[in-house]
Each structure stands twice: as structure tokens, then as C-alpha cells.
Design a protein around this motif. Structure first.
Motif, PDB file in Angstrom:
ATOM      1  N   MET A   1      16.573  -2.836  -5.454  1.00 27.52           N
ATOM      2  CA  MET A   1      15.772  -1.780  -6.033  1.00 27.52           C
ATOM      3  C   MET A   1      15.452  -0.763  -4.934  1.00 27.52           C
ATOM      4  N   ILE A   2      15.584   0.493  -5.262  1.00 26.62           N
ATOM      5  CA  ILE A   2      15.344   1.580  -4.324  1.00 26.62           C
ATOM      6  C   ILE A   2      13.910   2.095  -4.503  1.00 26.62           C
ATOM      7  N   CYS A   3      13.332   2.566  -3.422  1.00 25.42           N
ATOM      8  CA  CYS A   3      11.969   3.115  -3.426  1.00 25.42           C
ATOM      9  C   CYS A   3      11.865   4.236  -4.464  1.00 25.42           C
ATOM     10  N   GLN A   4      10.825   4.166  -5.297  1.00 23.80           N
ATOM     11  CA  GLN A   4      10.630   5.175  -6.334  1.00 23.80           C
ATOM     12  C   GLN A   4      10.176   6.522  -5.766  1.00 23.80           C
ATOM     13  N   GLN A   5       9.623   6.516  -4.556  1.00 20.56           N
ATOM     14  CA  GLN A   5       9.102   7.771  -4.000  1.00 20.56           C
ATOM     15  C   GLN A   5      10.167   8.512  -3.200  1.00 20.56           C
ATOM     16  N   CYS A   6      10.800   7.858  -2.235  1.00 18.10           N
ATOM     17  CA  CYS A   6      11.775   8.555  -1.393  1.00 18.10           C
ATOM     18  C   CYS A   6      13.191   8.446  -1.949  1.00 18.10           C
ATOM     19  N   GLY A   7      13.463   7.414  -2.702  1.00 18.53           N
ATOM     20  CA  GLY A   7      14.787   7.226  -3.279  1.00 18.53           C
ATOM     21  C   GLY A   7      15.859   6.902  -2.252  1.00 18.53           C
ATOM     22  N   LYS A   8      15.453   6.484  -1.051  1.00 15.23           N
ATOM     23  CA  LYS A   8      16.420   6.221   0.010  1.00 15.23           C
ATOM     24  C   LYS A   8      16.423   4.759   0.449  1.00 15.23           C
ATOM     25  N   VAL A  13       7.714  -3.162  -1.404  1.00 19.88           N
ATOM     26  CA  VAL A  13       6.314  -3.281  -1.804  1.00 19.88           C
ATOM     27  C   VAL A  13       6.254  -3.023  -3.307  1.00 19.88           C
ATOM     28  N   HIS A  14       5.780  -4.007  -4.050  1.00 16.98           N
ATOM     29  CA  HIS A  14       5.708  -3.889  -5.502  1.00 16.98           C
ATOM     30  C   HIS A  14       4.242  -3.979  -5.897  1.00 16.98           C
ATOM     31  N   GLY A  21      -6.942  -1.501 -19.142  1.00 12.95           N
ATOM     32  CA  GLY A  21      -5.902  -2.061 -20.008  1.00 12.95           C
ATOM     33  C   GLY A  21      -4.548  -1.390 -19.880  1.00 12.95           C
ATOM     34  N   GLN A  22      -4.443  -0.348 -19.056  1.00  8.91           N
ATOM     35  CA  GLN A  22      -3.168   0.353 -18.848  1.00  8.91           C
ATOM     36  C   GLN A  22      -2.497  -0.220 -17.604  1.00  8.91           C
ATOM     37  N   LYS A  23      -1.309  -0.753 -17.784  1.00 10.23           N
ATOM     38  CA  LYS A  23      -0.575  -1.351 -16.676  1.00 10.23           C
ATOM     39  C   LYS A  23       0.409  -0.339 -16.105  1.00 10.23           C
ATOM     40  N   SER A  24       0.407  -0.214 -14.785  1.00  4.57           N
ATOM     41  CA  SER A  24       1.387   0.653 -14.136  1.00  4.57           C
ATOM     42  C   SER A  24       1.985  -0.098 -12.947  1.00  4.57           C
ATOM     43  N   GLU A  25       3.267   0.123 -12.710  1.00  7.02           N
ATOM     44  CA  GLU A  25       3.953  -0.535 -11.609  1.00  7.02           C
ATOM     45  C   GLU A  25       4.606   0.503 -10.716  1.00  7.02           C
ATOM     46  N   ARG A  26       4.562   0.261  -9.421  1.00  4.38           N
ATOM     47  CA  ARG A  26       5.219   1.130  -8.448  1.00  4.38           C
ATOM     48  C   ARG A  26       6.013   0.249  -7.500  1.00  4.38           C
ATOM     49  N   HIS A  27       7.212   0.709  -7.171  1.00  6.95           N
ATOM     50  CA  HIS A  27       8.074  -0.018  -6.255  1.00  6.95           C
ATOM     51  C   HIS A  27       8.410   0.931  -5.109  1.00  6.95           C
ATOM     52  N   LEU A  28       7.850   0.633  -3.933  1.00  6.80           N
ATOM     53  CA  LEU A  28       7.964   1.540  -2.789  1.00  6.80           C
ATOM     54  C   LEU A  28       8.542   0.818  -1.580  1.00  6.80           C
ATOM     55  N   CYS A  29       9.087   1.633  -0.669  1.00  2.32           N
ATOM     56  CA  CYS A  29       9.464   1.076   0.628  1.00  2.32           C
ATOM     57  C   CYS A  29       8.180   0.980   1.462  1.00  2.32           C
ATOM     58  N   GLU A  30       8.249   0.281   2.580  1.00  5.54           N
ATOM     59  CA  GLU A  30       7.059   0.077   3.404  1.00  5.54           C
ATOM     60  C   GLU A  30       6.494   1.398   3.932  1.00  5.54           C
ATOM     61  N   ILE A  31       7.368   2.324   4.290  1.00  8.56           N
ATOM     62  CA  ILE A  31       6.929   3.618   4.840  1.00  8.56           C
ATOM     63  C   ILE A  31       6.194   4.419   3.778  1.00  8.56           C
ATOM     64  N   CYS A  32       6.756   4.529   2.590  1.00  7.14           N
ATOM     65  CA  CYS A  32       6.099   5.296   1.523  1.00  7.14           C
ATOM     66  C   CYS A  32       4.795   4.626   1.082  1.00  7.14           C
ATOM     67  N   GLU A  38      -2.495   3.526  -0.122  1.00 14.26           N
ATOM     68  CA  GLU A  38      -3.013   2.427  -0.928  1.00 14.26           C
ATOM     69  C   GLU A  38      -2.891   1.101  -0.196  1.00 14.26           C
ATOM     70  N   LEU A  39      -1.927   1.014   0.670  1.00 11.12           N
ATOM     71  CA  LEU A  39      -1.743  -0.203   1.454  1.00 11.12           C
ATOM     72  C   LEU A  39      -1.644   0.183   2.913  1.00 11.12           C
ATOM     73  N   GLN A  40      -2.229  -0.619   3.752  1.00 12.57           N
ATOM     74  CA  GLN A  40      -2.146  -0.369   5.179  1.00 12.57           C
ATOM     75  C   GLN A  40      -1.476  -1.563   5.840  1.00 12.57           C
ATOM     76  N   PHE A  41      -0.337  -1.319   6.452  1.00  9.19           N
ATOM     77  CA  PHE A  41       0.358  -2.374   7.175  1.00  9.19           C
ATOM     78  C   PHE A  41       0.067  -2.214   8.657  1.00  9.19           C
ATOM     79  N   VAL A  42      -0.471  -3.226   9.236  1.00 11.06           N
ATOM     80  CA  VAL A  42      -0.705  -3.243  10.672  1.00 11.06           C
ATOM     81  C   VAL A  42       0.210  -4.302  11.254  1.00 11.06           C
ATOM     82  N   PRO A  43       1.195  -3.885  12.064  1.00  6.28           N
ATOM     83  CA  PRO A  43       2.119  -4.876  12.611  1.00  6.28           C
ATOM     84  C   PRO A  43       1.376  -5.967  13.366  1.00  6.28           C
TER      85      PRO A  43
END
Length: 167
Positions: A1-8, A13-14, A21-32, A38-43
Motif C-alpha cells: 500500500m502506498i502513502c495516501q498523502q505523498c503517493g511515493k 502507519v495506519h 460514529g464516523q470511521k475514517s482511515e488514513r494510510h501514511l508513510c512515516e514521514i507524512c 498526529e503522530l510523533q516518532f522519536v527514534p
């Protein structure tokens, strides 16, 4: 699955949100996902062994030796080492640490018995055992309701499945 934001990049990250009651799903790469805020990744901030180690409080059942003294007789792994690496050293560790595993599994899963889905291809015997439990429950109910013909049919099904498991 390709990132929905950058498409690259591949989406790793799902996110699923349910708002009013409204369900929404986003599938992003770690950078986007980081850029979205919404998410903070700290190595290095997340450690799977640390996460698992937080579940091991060292509780043992009454009458069981202190967890500090538990040691696998086969590989020599101590309970303390197990809590640090979150991995067993050999298959016998399951028996050596059994007194502390049951309370931990009950805390995490609520049970020590798997009750989830069973794969169609690999779960042959487990599927038959579950069917047996279901049939036995139905048998008890039919006997309680004095529906003996139906109970006899269930009894025969149970015997056939038990022979399938035994043979």
C-alpha cells in the motif's frame, strides 16, 4: 500500500479514527505521519522489549518460588534476563517460567486460552476441538430440555469427532 498523502513511499502507519460514529482511515508513510502532527516518532524512544517488560511485574501464584530464583534448567536463562530481553532462550523456558506467565497472560489477554480466529488450513485439530466443545454444550442443553432424540444425534456426532481426533 502506498502513502495516501505523498503517493511515493510505502504506507507503514495506519490510523483509524472514530469520531461521533464516523470511521475514517488514513494510510501514511512515516514521514507524512510525522508532518501531519498526529503522530510523533522519536527514534529510540520506543523499545519493544521495554513495552513487554512493563507487563512483567514479577507476580507469582501463591506457593510458587520467588521470581528472582526462577531459572530455566535447560538454557540457564533467569527471569530477570527474560524481563530485559522479552525473549525465551529455549522451548523449556515456557515450563520454567509458567508460574509467572499465567498471571501476566491473564493481565494482557484476560485469559490463558486462545479464543480468536483459527486459520482454515493450519487449525485442523483445534477447529475439531472447538466443534466438540460446541456440540457438548448443545448436548447438555438438549438433555436439560429432555429432547433426547436430538441429544442422541449430537452424541453420535461427538463420538465421530472424538474418533477423528484420536485416530
Amino acid at each position: 500500500m502506498i502513502c495516501q498523502q505523498c503517493g511515493k513511499r510505502p504506507a507503514t502507519v495506519h490510523m483509524t479514527k472514530i469520531v461521533n460514529g464516523q470511521k475514517s482511515e488514513r494510510h501514511l508513510c512515516e514521514i507524512c505521519a510525522n508532518e501531519s502532527g498526529e503522530l510523533q516518532f522519536v527514534p529510540g524512544a520506543f523499545s519493544f522489549p521495554n513495552l513487554l517488560g512493563s507487563f512483567f511485574s514479577g507476580e507469582a501464584a501463591p506457593g510458587v518460588p520467588q521470581v528472582q530464583t526462577l531459572r530455566c534448567p535447560t538454557c540457564g536463562l533467569t527471569y530477570q534476563q527474560f524481563t530485559q530481553v522479552s525473549r525465551f532462550g529455549c522451548p523449556n523456558c515456557y515450563q520454567a517460567f509458567d508460574p509467572v506467565l499465567d498471571p501476566m497472560l491473564r493481565r494482557i489477554h484476560g485469559s490463558t486460552t486462545h479464543t480468536g480466529k483459527v486459520p482454515r488450513r493450519g487449525g485442523g485439530k483445534l477447529r475439531v476441538r472447538r466443534e466438540l466443545e460446541h456440540l457438548k454444550e448443545q448436548l447438555r442443553e438438549k438433555v436439560r430440555l429432555e429432547q433426547f432424540e436430538e441429544a442422541a444425534r449430537l452424541r453420535d456426532q461427538i463420538r465421530a469427532l472424538e474418533q477423528q481426533l484420536g485416530g
